[in-house]
Scaffold this active site. Structure first.
Site, short mmCIF file in Angstrom:
data_model
loop_
_atom_site.label_atom_id
_atom_site.label_comp_id
_atom_site.label_asym_id
_atom_site.label_seq_id
_atom_site.Cartn_x
_atom_site.Cartn_y
_atom_site.Cartn_z
N SER A 14 0.78 -1.14 -0.23
CA SER A 14 0.14 0.12 -0.07
C SER A 14 0.87 1.14 -0.10
O SER A 14 0.36 2.34 0.68
CB SER A 14 -0.69 0.06 1.23
OG SER A 14 -1.74 -1.12 1.36
N LEU A 19 -0.14 4.24 -8.26
CA LEU A 19 0.01 5.63 -8.45
C LEU A 19 1.22 6.25 -8.92
O LEU A 19 1.24 7.09 -9.73
CB LEU A 19 -0.56 6.23 -7.27
CG LEU A 19 -1.05 7.89 -7.26
CD1 LEU A 19 -2.14 7.78 -8.00
CD2 LEU A 19 -1.28 8.28 -5.72
N TYR A 54 -13.19 -6.53 -0.05
CA TYR A 54 -12.54 -6.31 1.13
C TYR A 54 -10.94 -7.07 0.99
O TYR A 54 -10.01 -6.71 1.53
CB TYR A 54 -13.02 -7.33 2.21
CG TYR A 54 -14.27 -6.82 2.87
CD1 TYR A 54 -14.21 -5.54 3.56
CD2 TYR A 54 -15.56 -7.22 2.75
CE1 TYR A 54 -15.34 -4.99 3.99
CE2 TYR A 54 -16.54 -6.88 3.64
CZ TYR A 54 -16.83 -5.57 3.96
OH TYR A 54 -17.65 -5.17 4.55
N LYS A 187 13.66 6.94 9.51
CA LYS A 187 14.54 5.62 9.72
C LYS A 187 14.91 5.09 8.15
O LYS A 187 13.92 4.90 7.69
CB LYS A 187 13.90 4.62 10.51
CG LYS A 187 14.09 5.15 11.96
CD LYS A 187 15.20 5.02 12.51
CE LYS A 187 15.41 5.43 13.91
NZ LYS A 187 16.96 5.68 14.42
N LYS A 189 16.77 2.49 7.78
CA LYS A 189 17.23 0.88 7.77
C LYS A 189 16.24 -0.03 6.90
O LYS A 189 16.85 -0.79 6.19
CB LYS A 189 17.43 0.49 9.18
CG LYS A 189 17.79 -0.78 9.41
CD LYS A 189 19.33 -1.04 9.13
CE LYS A 189 19.97 -0.38 10.42
NZ LYS A 189 21.71 -0.12 10.17
N CYS A 381 -25.23 -0.08 -12.28
CA CYS A 381 -25.32 -1.42 -12.16
C CYS A 381 -26.24 -1.76 -11.20
O CYS A 381 -27.51 -1.67 -11.30
CB CYS A 381 -24.11 -1.93 -11.88
SG CYS A 381 -23.84 -3.32 -12.83
N ARG A 462 -24.82 -9.97 -14.42
CA ARG A 462 -25.52 -10.90 -14.94
C ARG A 462 -27.04 -10.70 -15.18
O ARG A 462 -27.77 -11.51 -15.75
CB ARG A 462 -25.34 -12.30 -14.00
CG ARG A 462 -23.84 -12.73 -13.65
CD ARG A 462 -23.86 -13.90 -12.75
NE ARG A 462 -22.61 -13.97 -12.23
CZ ARG A 462 -21.61 -14.47 -12.80
NH1 ARG A 462 -21.59 -14.93 -14.00
NH2 ARG A 462 -20.50 -14.69 -12.24
N HIS A 507 -20.79 0.96 -16.36
CA HIS A 507 -20.16 1.52 -15.30
C HIS A 507 -19.28 2.69 -15.78
O HIS A 507 -18.15 2.49 -16.25
CB HIS A 507 -18.93 0.55 -14.85
CG HIS A 507 -19.67 -0.69 -13.87
ND1 HIS A 507 -19.76 -0.36 -12.33
CD2 HIS A 507 -20.19 -1.79 -14.31
CE1 HIS A 507 -20.35 -1.63 -12.05
NE2 HIS A 507 -20.46 -2.34 -12.98
N GLU A 509 -17.93 5.06 -14.39
CA GLU A 509 -16.85 5.57 -13.62
C GLU A 509 -15.55 5.03 -14.43
O GLU A 509 -14.31 5.67 -14.02
CB GLU A 509 -16.80 4.95 -12.19
CG GLU A 509 -16.82 3.65 -12.04
CD GLU A 509 -18.02 2.80 -11.99
OE1 GLU A 509 -18.83 3.06 -12.77
OE2 GLU A 509 -18.09 1.62 -11.44
N1 GLN Z 1 -25.18 -8.16 -9.15
C1 GLN Z 1 -25.65 -7.40 -10.20
C2 GLN Z 1 -25.57 -8.35 -11.59
O1 GLN Z 1 -25.03 -9.22 -11.66
C3 GLN Z 1 -25.03 -6.02 -10.39
C4 GLN Z 1 -23.68 -6.17 -10.81
C5 GLN Z 1 -22.85 -4.83 -10.60
O2 GLN Z 1 -23.15 -4.11 -9.92
N2 GLN Z 1 -21.70 -4.85 -11.26
O3 GLN Z 1 -26.33 -7.86 -12.54
#
Ligand code: GLN
Length: 546
Positions: A14, A19, A54, A187, A189, A381, A462, A507, A509
């Protein structure tokens, strides 16, 4: 001849290797060089697609549908290096490929071993990015020097310079210089030990980038240089930036990193043109508005789980001259404590993607709050799927409406499995993935944002909107405004009678950049700024000052 830069990390994980690598790529591009970026990850999963946020943070999806490490997000935000499957390899992929070759008889008669077979495979993956049109390939090695898993990768990059010539390779080692409060000292070392480990493998780093919370003094630099066997000018300070990660490349320039790299690699370039980047940092530092956006997700406490979303919000803040204060709100907390209590002060709500039932009802409550209060809302999504469920339950009065992901026996399956998914049982790499074309409705808010009627955005899902319900939704005020080119798959829904309510199956983003904010994020933050300035207390303030 393509030059190669290898970025390794030492002491702790980390440290921001991704970056830093992305910053180096950006600085070289601004000097006019053609750069390619790559990350090699030592873990055994074939890709991060099946890992929990996570464990690994967000899964970053590329145009070609590969599910990759989130550092590739930094690469795309900082550089224009085209990324593909070849930009991210894991130990799992390397072994899978070697084992497939072994079964085919490619190594007939041989004992297949880490050296040379695995290392050859790794070197071939690095070489794939080189070529006549490429000046520099930057390869980041995941993990920390000393990890058992990273040994074959380090061995491969050691051999690489033997193969292509030492003058064509540069090794950059990112390390930590901890500050010990009790001794009031930085430090060196741990860095000496980490470089020592690299040298045992046969790699002498050319440049050390030292992460530190305090500036390094001359003495510390001299000491590091002596013990690690590098010239003093190759000890580059990278001090923590508490303001913004977009300042990192500028501070690396101030410490002479890019100049040193081109000198060492014998690359002929002019000075980097950093005007656009300086302008962006200036805008970031001088906002005209300050707004608050709630991101309501299942992994609110995890900084990296929605990494690209947080970045895209920042970008849209820059393009709207607004400081975006993100409130990471746990969807289960909304469920427990109520949307009124947790969301009353915000100027917009974003519900991100996700999987699994935990926290779903909190997301639905947050969306209801946004819809009923006229708060700008962006659903992504799973966020779109929850918006559909909310509308079905509370406006269409379809009691128990749900996604079949969460209740197989729902009486109203408004979100259901994509047809192409019905026979699939494997979990890895089997979703609807990557860039797909969406056709936009001419009268829609999305079309106004994009300024185009056909767009390409990345997918990872999906489940889909159940077309059986399309007309019922439209009759009550939720329109489908974007679909796949054949009209079959719903990609965008909007509520035209709401100030700004847009939700997308893809997505967005992943395609936002700091110097080019994504059109939907730009529109969403623009609406939140308008909303903020219309708050009663703001109006009273404005009246007082005029
Ligand atoms: N779980 C949902 C699906 O599989 C949305 C997937 C997601 O948000 N990337 O369609």
């Amino acid at each position: 001849m393509t030059k190669h830069i290898f970025v390794t990390g030492g002491v702790v994980s980390s440290l921001g290797k991704g970056l830093t690598s992305a910053s180096i790529g950006m600085l070289l591009e601004r000097r006019g060089l053609a750069v390619r970026m790559q990350k090699l990850d030592p873990y055994i999963n074939v890709d991060p697609g099946t890992m929990s946020p996570y464990q690994h943070g967000e899964v970053y999806v590329l145009d070609d549908g590969s599910e990759t490490d989130l550092d590739l997000g930094h690469y795309e935000r900082f550089t224009s290096s085209p990324l593909s499957r070849d930009s991210n390899y894991t130990t799992g992929q390397i072994y899978q490929s070697v084992i497939n070759k072994e079964r085919k008889g490619v190594y007939l008669g041989q004992t297949v071993q880490v050296i040379p077979h695995i290392t050859d495979e790794i070197k071939a993956c690095i070489s794939k990015l080189a070529g006549a049109e490429v000046d520099v390939v930057i390869t980041e090695i995941g993990g920390t020097v000393g990890d058992i898993e990273s040994q074959p990768f380090l061995e491969a990059i050691r051999q690489f310079s033997r193969d292509v010539g030492a003058e064509n390779c540069l090794y950059i080692h990112l390390t930590l210089i901890p500050y010990l409060k009790a001794a009031d000292e930085l430090k060196t070392k741990p860095t000496q030990h980490s470089v020592g480990q690299l040298r045992q493998i046969g790699i002498q780093p050319d440049i050390l980038i030292c992460r530190t919370e305090r500036s390094l003094g001359k003495d510390e630099c001299a000491k590091i240089a002596l013990f690690c066997n590098v010239p003093v000018e190759a000890v580059i300070e990278e001090k923590d930036k508490d303001f913004s990660i977009y300042e990192v490349p500028l501070s690396l320039v101030d410490h002479g990193l890019d100049a040193l790299i081109v000198k060492r690699l014998g690359l002929k370039t002019g000075e980097p043109d950093l005007s656009a980047w300086r302008d962006l940092v200036h805008r970031l530092r001088n906002p005209e508005h300050e707004i608050s956006i709630a991101v309501v997700g299942k992994y609110a406490e995890h900084r990296d789980a929605y990494k690209s979303i947080y970045e895209a919000l920042d970008h849209a803040g820059i393009s709207n001259r607004a400081q975006v204060r993100v409130q990471r709100i746990h969807s289960q907390a909304v469920q427990r404590e109520g949307a009124d209590r947790l969301l009353a002060g915000v100027d917009g709500i974003l519900v991100p993607g996700g999987f699994g039932e935990r926290g779903i009802e909190g997301k639905v409550d947050a969306i209801r709050f946004a819809r009923q209060r006229g708060l700008p809302f962006l659903g992504i999504c799973l966020g779109m799927q929850c918006a559909v469920v909310e509308f079905a339950r509370n406006v269409l009065r379809l009691e128990g409406a749900n996604s079949t992901e969460f209740n197989k026996d729902t009486p109203h399956p408004v979100i259901c499995l994509l047809n192409e998914q019905r026979a699939i049982t494997d979990k890895g790499g089997t979703m609807r993935l990557g860039a797909q074309t969406t056709r936009l409705d001419a009268a829609s808010r999305s079309m106004a944002c994009y300024g185009a009627d056909s767009i390409r955005e990345r997918h990872r899902h999906r489940y889909e909107f159940n077309n059986f319900y399309r007309e019922q939704f439209a009759a009550q005020g939720m329109n489908v405004t974007g679909t796949s080119p054949d009209g079959g798959l719903v990609e965008i829904i909007e509520i035209p009678d709401h100030p700004w309510f847009v939700a997308v199956q893809f997505h967005p983003e992943f395609k936002s950049q700091p110097t080019r904010s994504h059109p939907l994020f730009h529109g969403f933050i623009g609406a939140a700024v308008r909303r903020h300035s219309q708050r009663p207390e703001r109006i009273a303030q404005a009246e007082e000052t005029t």
